[in-house]
Design a protein around this motif. Structure first.
Motif, PDB file in Angstrom:
ATOM      1  N   VAL A 147       0.834  -1.013   0.023  1.00  0.00           N
ATOM      2  CA  VAL A 147       0.113  -0.103  -0.302  1.00  0.00           C
ATOM      3  C   VAL A 147       0.883   1.156   0.635  1.00  0.00           C
ATOM      4  CG1 VAL A 147      -1.312   1.315   0.987  1.00  0.00           C
ATOM      5  CG2 VAL A 147      -1.382  -1.487   1.240  1.00  0.00           C
ATOM      6  N   VAL A 148       0.595   2.234  -0.580  1.00  0.00           N
ATOM      7  CA  VAL A 148       1.575   3.361  -1.112  1.00  0.00           C
ATOM      8  C   VAL A 148       0.134   4.268  -0.519  1.00  0.00           C
ATOM      9  CG1 VAL A 148       2.850   4.942  -2.547  1.00  0.00           C
ATOM     10  CG2 VAL A 148       2.629   2.201  -3.276  1.00  0.00           C
ATOM     11  N   GLY A 149       0.795   6.261   0.065  1.00  0.00           N
ATOM     12  CA  GLY A 149       0.053   6.755   0.245  1.00  0.00           C
ATOM     13  C   GLY A 149       1.223   7.787   0.074  1.00  0.00           C
ATOM     14  N   ILE A 150       0.542   8.803  -0.767  1.00  0.00           N
ATOM     15  CA  ILE A 150       0.791   9.819  -1.525  1.00  0.00           C
ATOM     16  C   ILE A 150       0.699  11.608  -0.944  1.00  0.00           C
ATOM     17  CG2 ILE A 150       1.605  10.951  -3.141  1.00  0.00           C
ATOM     18  CD1 ILE A 150       1.423   8.536  -5.276  1.00  0.00           C
ATOM     19  N   VAL A 185       6.129   4.135   1.774  1.00  0.00           N
ATOM     20  CA  VAL A 185       5.373   2.947   0.833  1.00  0.00           C
ATOM     21  C   VAL A 185       5.078   2.109   2.544  1.00  0.00           C
ATOM     22  CG1 VAL A 185       6.255   0.368  -0.078  1.00  0.00           C
ATOM     23  CG2 VAL A 185       6.514   3.044  -1.474  1.00  0.00           C
ATOM     24  N   GLU A 186       3.824   1.748   2.438  1.00  0.00           N
ATOM     25  CA  GLU A 186       4.133   0.701   3.749  1.00  0.00           C
ATOM     26  C   GLU A 186       5.154   0.006   4.488  1.00  0.00           C
ATOM     27  OE1 GLU A 186       1.905   1.325   7.448  1.00  0.00           O
ATOM     28  OE2 GLU A 186       1.258   2.415   6.045  1.00  0.00           O
ATOM     29  N   GLY A 187       5.189  -0.405   5.012  1.00  0.00           N
ATOM     30  CA  GLY A 187       6.570  -1.337   5.471  1.00  0.00           C
ATOM     31  C   GLY A 187       7.646  -1.369   4.700  1.00  0.00           C
ATOM     32  N   GLY A 188       7.709  -0.106   4.272  1.00  0.00           N
ATOM     33  CA  GLY A 188       8.973   0.198   3.409  1.00  0.00           C
ATOM     34  C   GLY A 188       9.295   1.876   3.969  1.00  0.00           C
ATOM     35  N   GLU A 189       9.666   1.754   2.535  1.00  0.00           N
ATOM     36  CA  GLU A 189      10.644   3.504   2.481  1.00  0.00           C
ATOM     37  C   GLU A 189       9.082   4.801   2.564  1.00  0.00           C
ATOM     38  OE1 GLU A 189      12.610   3.672  -1.823  1.00  0.00           O
ATOM     39  OE2 GLU A 189      11.093   2.730  -2.506  1.00  0.00           O
ATOM     40  N   ILE A 221      -2.912   3.143  -4.266  1.00  0.00           N
ATOM     41  CA  ILE A 221      -1.922   3.541  -3.548  1.00  0.00           C
ATOM     42  C   ILE A 221      -3.412   5.138  -4.435  1.00  0.00           C
ATOM     43  CG2 ILE A 221      -0.412   4.919  -4.668  1.00  0.00           C
ATOM     44  CD1 ILE A 221       0.307   3.408  -7.026  1.00  0.00           C
ATOM     45  N   GLY A 222      -3.307   5.823  -2.530  1.00  0.00           N
ATOM     46  CA  GLY A 222      -3.753   6.198  -1.951  1.00  0.00           C
ATOM     47  C   GLY A 222      -3.238   7.748  -1.904  1.00  0.00           C
ATOM     48  N   ALA A 240       2.186   8.742   5.193  1.00  0.00           N
ATOM     49  CA  ALA A 240       2.636   7.571   5.615  1.00  0.00           C
ATOM     50  C   ALA A 240       0.816   7.214   6.569  1.00  0.00           C
ATOM     51  CB  ALA A 240       3.140   7.363   7.551  1.00  0.00           C
ATOM     52  N   VAL A 241       0.335   8.030   7.077  1.00  0.00           N
ATOM     53  CA  VAL A 241      -1.141   8.045   7.800  1.00  0.00           C
ATOM     54  C   VAL A 241      -2.444   7.875   6.274  1.00  0.00           C
ATOM     55  CG1 VAL A 241      -2.873   9.471   8.599  1.00  0.00           C
ATOM     56  CG2 VAL A 241      -0.965   9.513   9.395  1.00  0.00           C
ATOM     57  N   VAL A 242      -2.012   8.531   4.596  1.00  0.00           N
ATOM     58  CA  VAL A 242      -2.499   8.191   4.520  1.00  0.00           C
ATOM     59  C   VAL A 242      -2.564   6.735   3.750  1.00  0.00           C
ATOM     60  CG1 VAL A 242      -3.252   8.284   2.044  1.00  0.00           C
ATOM     61  CG2 VAL A 242      -2.531  10.379   3.113  1.00  0.00           C
ATOM     62  N   ALA A 243      -1.556   6.229   3.620  1.00  0.00           N
ATOM     63  CA  ALA A 243      -1.479   4.850   3.167  1.00  0.00           C
ATOM     64  C   ALA A 243      -1.952   3.920   3.963  1.00  0.00           C
ATOM     65  CB  ALA A 243       0.307   5.049   3.589  1.00  0.00           C
ATOM     66  N   ARG A 244      -1.478   4.329   5.748  1.00  0.00           N
ATOM     67  CA  ARG A 244      -2.407   3.769   6.756  1.00  0.00           C
ATOM     68  C   ARG A 244      -3.857   3.210   6.941  1.00  0.00           C
ATOM     69  NH1 ARG A 244      -0.041   4.036  12.627  1.00  0.00           N
ATOM     70  NH2 ARG A 244      -1.484   2.349  12.770  1.00  0.00           N
ATOM     71  N   PHE A 245      -4.306   4.799   6.061  1.00  0.00           N
ATOM     72  CA  PHE A 245      -6.079   5.043   6.511  1.00  0.00           C
ATOM     73  C   PHE A 245      -6.419   4.066   5.270  1.00  0.00           C
ATOM     74  CE2 PHE A 245      -9.162   7.325   3.559  1.00  0.00           C
ATOM     75  CZ  PHE A 245     -10.193   6.645   4.330  1.00  0.00           C
ATOM     76  N   VAL A 246      -5.236   4.432   3.595  1.00  0.00           N
ATOM     77  CA  VAL A 246      -5.536   2.644   2.790  1.00  0.00           C
ATOM     78  C   VAL A 246      -5.922   2.080   3.062  1.00  0.00           C
ATOM     79  CG1 VAL A 246      -5.587   2.386   0.577  1.00  0.00           C
ATOM     80  CG2 VAL A 246      -5.907   4.940   1.666  1.00  0.00           C
TER      81      VAL A 246
END
Length: 145
Positions: A5-8, A19-23, A49-50, A99-105
């Protein structure tokens, strides 16, 4: 293996990507950077991708990523902020927002919808601009008195 999951977080001049759990990384918000981001994310094959809606700045990013065949969803910033508050994330910086967008998605699993066709987007832009002009006319008439 967990779904990626990616948050932007999109601002006027830059993109903060998490990138959730990544960079996490930052890019300029221009067409070359969006194309490079699309290629970079294709290699990761993300589940979703959120992108947080930010007054229209997100449109080019969402269109560029979706046009590259990536699963993109534009999320409501008020919902993301409420989610951040529920997580106890009071600080508001662009990297934290990404990071919050990625967690939200990841938590809410919003439905990925295809982008509107070109004519629908143009009509929506015209309607929005008309609304702005009408508001300006009303404001000018009030100032006249």
């Amino acid at each position: 293996m967990d779904a990626i999951v990616v948050g932007i977080d999109v601002s006027k001049t830059q993109l903060d990507v998490h990138v959730e759990g990544g960079e996490s990384f930052r890019l300029r918000r221009d067409s070359e950077a969006v194309a490079a981001l699309a290629e970079r994310l294709k290699l990761l094959a993300p589940h979703v991708i959120g992108i947080e809606a930010t007054g229209g700045f997100e449109t080019v990013v969402a269109a560029g990523l979706a046009g590259a065949g990536l699963p993109v969803v534009v999320v409501n910033p008020a919902q993301v902020r409420a989610f951040a508050n529920a997580l106890g994330k009071r600080a508001k910086t662009d990297p934290i927002d990404a990071a919050v967008v990625a967690r939200f998605v990841a938590a809410t699993r919003p439905q990925i919808r295809p982008l509107k066709d070109r004519q629908t987007r143009l009509l929506a832009d015209l309607v929005g601009r008309r609304r702005q002009i009408v508001a300006m006319i009303v404001a000018e008439r009030q100032r006249e008195h």
